[in-house]
Every structure is written in structure tokens, then in C-alpha cells.
Scaffold this active site. Structure first.
Site, PDB file in Angstrom:
ATOM      1  N   GLY A 237     -16.943 -15.756 -66.047  1.00 54.15           N
ATOM      2  CA  GLY A 237     -17.259 -16.107 -67.441  1.00 54.15           C
ATOM      3  C   GLY A 237     -18.734 -16.131 -67.790  1.00 54.15           C
TER       4      GLY A 237
ATOM      5  N   CYS B  10      -6.797 -12.225 -66.190  1.00 55.64           N
ATOM      6  CA  CYS B  10      -8.056 -12.918 -66.466  1.00 55.64           C
ATOM      7  C   CYS B  10      -8.495 -12.522 -67.873  1.00 55.64           C
ATOM      8  CB  CYS B  10      -9.089 -12.452 -65.430  1.00 55.64           C
ATOM      9  SG  CYS B  10     -10.755 -13.058 -65.696  1.00 55.64           S
ATOM     10  N   ASN B  11      -8.631 -13.501 -68.747  1.00 54.56           N
ATOM     11  CA  ASN B  11      -9.049 -13.218 -70.125  1.00 54.56           C
ATOM     12  C   ASN B  11     -10.445 -12.603 -70.166  1.00 54.56           C
ATOM     13  OD1 ASN B  11      -7.130 -14.940 -72.241  1.00 54.56           O
ATOM     14  ND2 ASN B  11      -7.182 -15.775 -70.183  1.00 54.56           N
ATOM     15  N   THR B  12     -11.320 -13.087 -69.293  1.00 55.15           N
ATOM     16  CA  THR B  12     -12.703 -12.610 -69.296  1.00 55.15           C
ATOM     17  C   THR B  12     -12.759 -11.136 -68.890  1.00 55.15           C
ATOM     18  OG1 THR B  12     -13.298 -14.837 -68.582  1.00 55.15           O
ATOM     19  CG2 THR B  12     -15.011 -13.155 -68.445  1.00 55.15           C
TER      20      THR B  12
ATOM     21  N   CYS C 173      -8.052 -18.985 -70.992  1.00 53.93           N
ATOM     22  CA  CYS C 173      -8.509 -18.662 -69.643  1.00 53.93           C
ATOM     23  C   CYS C 173      -7.328 -18.944 -68.722  1.00 53.93           C
ATOM     24  CB  CYS C 173      -9.699 -19.557 -69.278  1.00 53.93           C
ATOM     25  SG  CYS C 173     -10.179 -19.467 -67.542  1.00 53.93           S
TER      26      CYS C 173
ATOM     27  N   HIS D  80      -7.109 -19.865 -65.805  1.00 56.74           N
ATOM     28  CA  HIS D  80      -7.215 -21.056 -64.958  1.00 56.74           C
ATOM     29  C   HIS D  80      -6.705 -22.324 -65.686  1.00 56.74           C
ATOM     30  CE1 HIS D  80      -9.930 -18.647 -62.457  1.00 56.74           C
ATOM     31  NE2 HIS D  80     -10.015 -19.635 -61.588  1.00 56.74           N
TER      32      HIS D  80
END
Ligand code: DGL
Length: 258
Positions: free
Chosen positions: A44, A74-76, A183, A185
Site C-alpha cells: 500500500g 489484493c485491492n492495491t 483491503c 486483509h
């Protein structure tokens, strides 16, 4: 159509296992290979170029193990690199993005909160999605420090609670009725988040939608597995303990320096 090769999944660390859980739940007959790039977490805070390079490295590792489809859990990585990945590799990619759309469409206060990494919130893909929902007030908050604490196994810690209080209180005061977890996580923080948010605020993430999209692409383009033996293998390039803990020591976790 039938294809017994595994589904490849990667994330900057252990968080994408929240997406893996949804995929495994919906598609229990599919073998999977999961890469936790924890050595390089968090993504990030990295530049777009660095995120693309790491995403390519992970993709090549998964392709070398014959992945039939790749889930960028993973969004990033999705918001910064999926376009480049699709241009470079001849394999279907499924990405994950913050679920702004269902939150904006269902919000009655016309105010929603999004908790995500700096990399996601500053990406073009995310900002295009925000622009589409301009009638909704979107309170964006970078979750500084949250991924590191999760990667260290400090999910249920006073530091975590303090950070979450700091990030969520302004959203509560602004009268959000949806909190979008942007995210992969963060679904592991739902029990702690629920202690802070009033009960009427709904928490949403994109895990189920990613699993459904994976099923659709297998059906339309790739093929389901009909293998008798299903294998779910997890690779990490950092100490395996936290990954093992989050999987309740129920799966094969291997250390590899990828
Ligand atoms: N799981 C990643 C995401 O969805 C975490 C990003 C990070 O490593 O900072 O964005």
C-alpha cells in the site's frame, strides 16, 4: 469444459486468504495455489511501478506452476497493476476492488466510508469508481499500520484497537451507514470493527463477489476441475507461523523465497 490445473491466487501477504476462503467455499472441487508475498508487504505504501513489478513476479511464479486463472486477491495490486497484467499475460485475471457500488446504491444516509491502503485510494481505477457515485458522500481513510499489525499476528491488540478507533470515529460522526473494507486483509478485523461501530452500520467487502466472478470465468472460458484429489497449497516468503495461524494449521504451508 474441463481443466484440472489449479487456480493461482496472490496477495501482498496473508490477507488474501480471506478471498481464498470465499473461493474455496464456493468451488471446493478446485485446487488452489496461494502466494503470500509477505516479505514485500505492505504494498500500500509502494509506487505504482513497484506494485506492477511485484505483481508480475507473483504472476510468473503462479504461471510456472500451471495456474489456469489468476486471482489478484489484493485491492492495491488490482487497482494499480491489473491492466498491465492483462496486457502482458495470456491468462484470465480476476481482481478485487472496494465494493463502493453496492454501498452507494443501498446507503440511506448517502454517506459511506471506505477503509483501504494509500495505493488503492490514490489509484485511477478507484477514483473513476468514486466519480461514478458522485451523489454519495464517500469518506476515504487510509488504514496506516493495519496491514503491518495483521502481518505480525497482532490482530487482537491494543494498538489495533487504537488505530481502528482513530480511523472509524470520524466516519461514525459523519453518519455513514456502510463501511467498505477495501483491503483483503481487513475482513480479519471485522470482530474488532464491530466493537467500535454502532450496530446499524453495515460492513461490506468484496470476497463473495470475487468468488462468484471466479466461478463465472471458469464456466465461460477456462473449465472446472473434475480431479479426484484436490490440493490447496500455500506459499509464503516470510516466517510461515502467521499464515499457519490464520489457516488454523489446517493446510500445507511452504516457505519459498519467491
Ligand atoms: N491485501 C492488500 C490489499 O488488499 C494489502 C495491501 C498492502 O500490502 O498494503 O490492498
Amino acid at each position: 469444459m474441463q481443466n484440472n490445473n489449479p487456480i493461482g491466487i496472490f496477495d501482498s501477504g496473508i490477507g488474501g486468504t480471506s478471498i481464498w476462503q470465499e473461493i474455496h467455499h464456493l468451488l471446493p472441487g478446485e485446487s488452489t495455489i496461494y502466494l503470500a508475498d509477505s516479505k514485500n508487504a505492505p504494498y500500500g505504501q509502494k509506487s505504482k511501478e513497484e506494485i506492477i513489478a511485484l505483481s508480475e513476479k507473483n504472476t510468473e511464479y503462479l504461471l510456472n506452476m500451471n495456474s489456469k486463472l489468476i486471482v489478484v486477491a489484493c485491492n492495491t495490486a488490482t487497482t494499480n497493476a491489473i491492466k498491465e497484467l492483462r496486457e502482458k499475460y495470456d491468462v484470465p485475471f480476476i481482481g478485487i476492488e472496494p465494493a463502493i457500488k453496492p454501498a452507494a446504491l443501498n446507503s440511506t444516509t448517502q454517506t459511506i466510508g471506505v477503509l483501504a491502503t494509500r495505493g488503492t485510494l490514490s489509484s485511477d481505477l478507484f477514483n473513476k469508481a468514486v466519480a461514478v457515485h458522485h451523489q454519495t458522500k464517500i469518506i476515504e481513510q487510509v488504514g496506516h499500520g493495519l496491514v503491518q499489525l495483521i502481518e505480525n499476528g497482532d490482530i487482537d491488540s491494543p494498538e489495533m484497537n487504537e488505530l481502528l478507533q482513530t480511523y472509524l470515529t470520524p466516519m461514525i460522526e459523519a453518519n455513514i451507514d456502510y463501511l467498505v473494507l477495501g483491503c483483503s486483509h481487513y475482513p480479519y478485523l471485522i470482530p474488532q470493527i464491530k466493537k467500535i461501530l454502532p450496530a446499524h452500520i453495515k460492513i461490506i467487502d468484496s470476497g463473495e463477489a470475487v468468488a462468484r466472478q471466479t466461478r463465472n470465468i471458469l464456466q465461460e472460458k477456462v473449465g472446472f476441475s473434475n480431479a479426484k484429489v484436490v490440493k490447496n497449497v500455500f506459499y509464503t516468503n516470510a516466517a510461515p507461523k502467521v499464515l499457519n495461524d490464520i489457516l488454523n494449521n489446517s493446510y500445507e504451508v511452504l516457505f519459498k523465497d519467491f
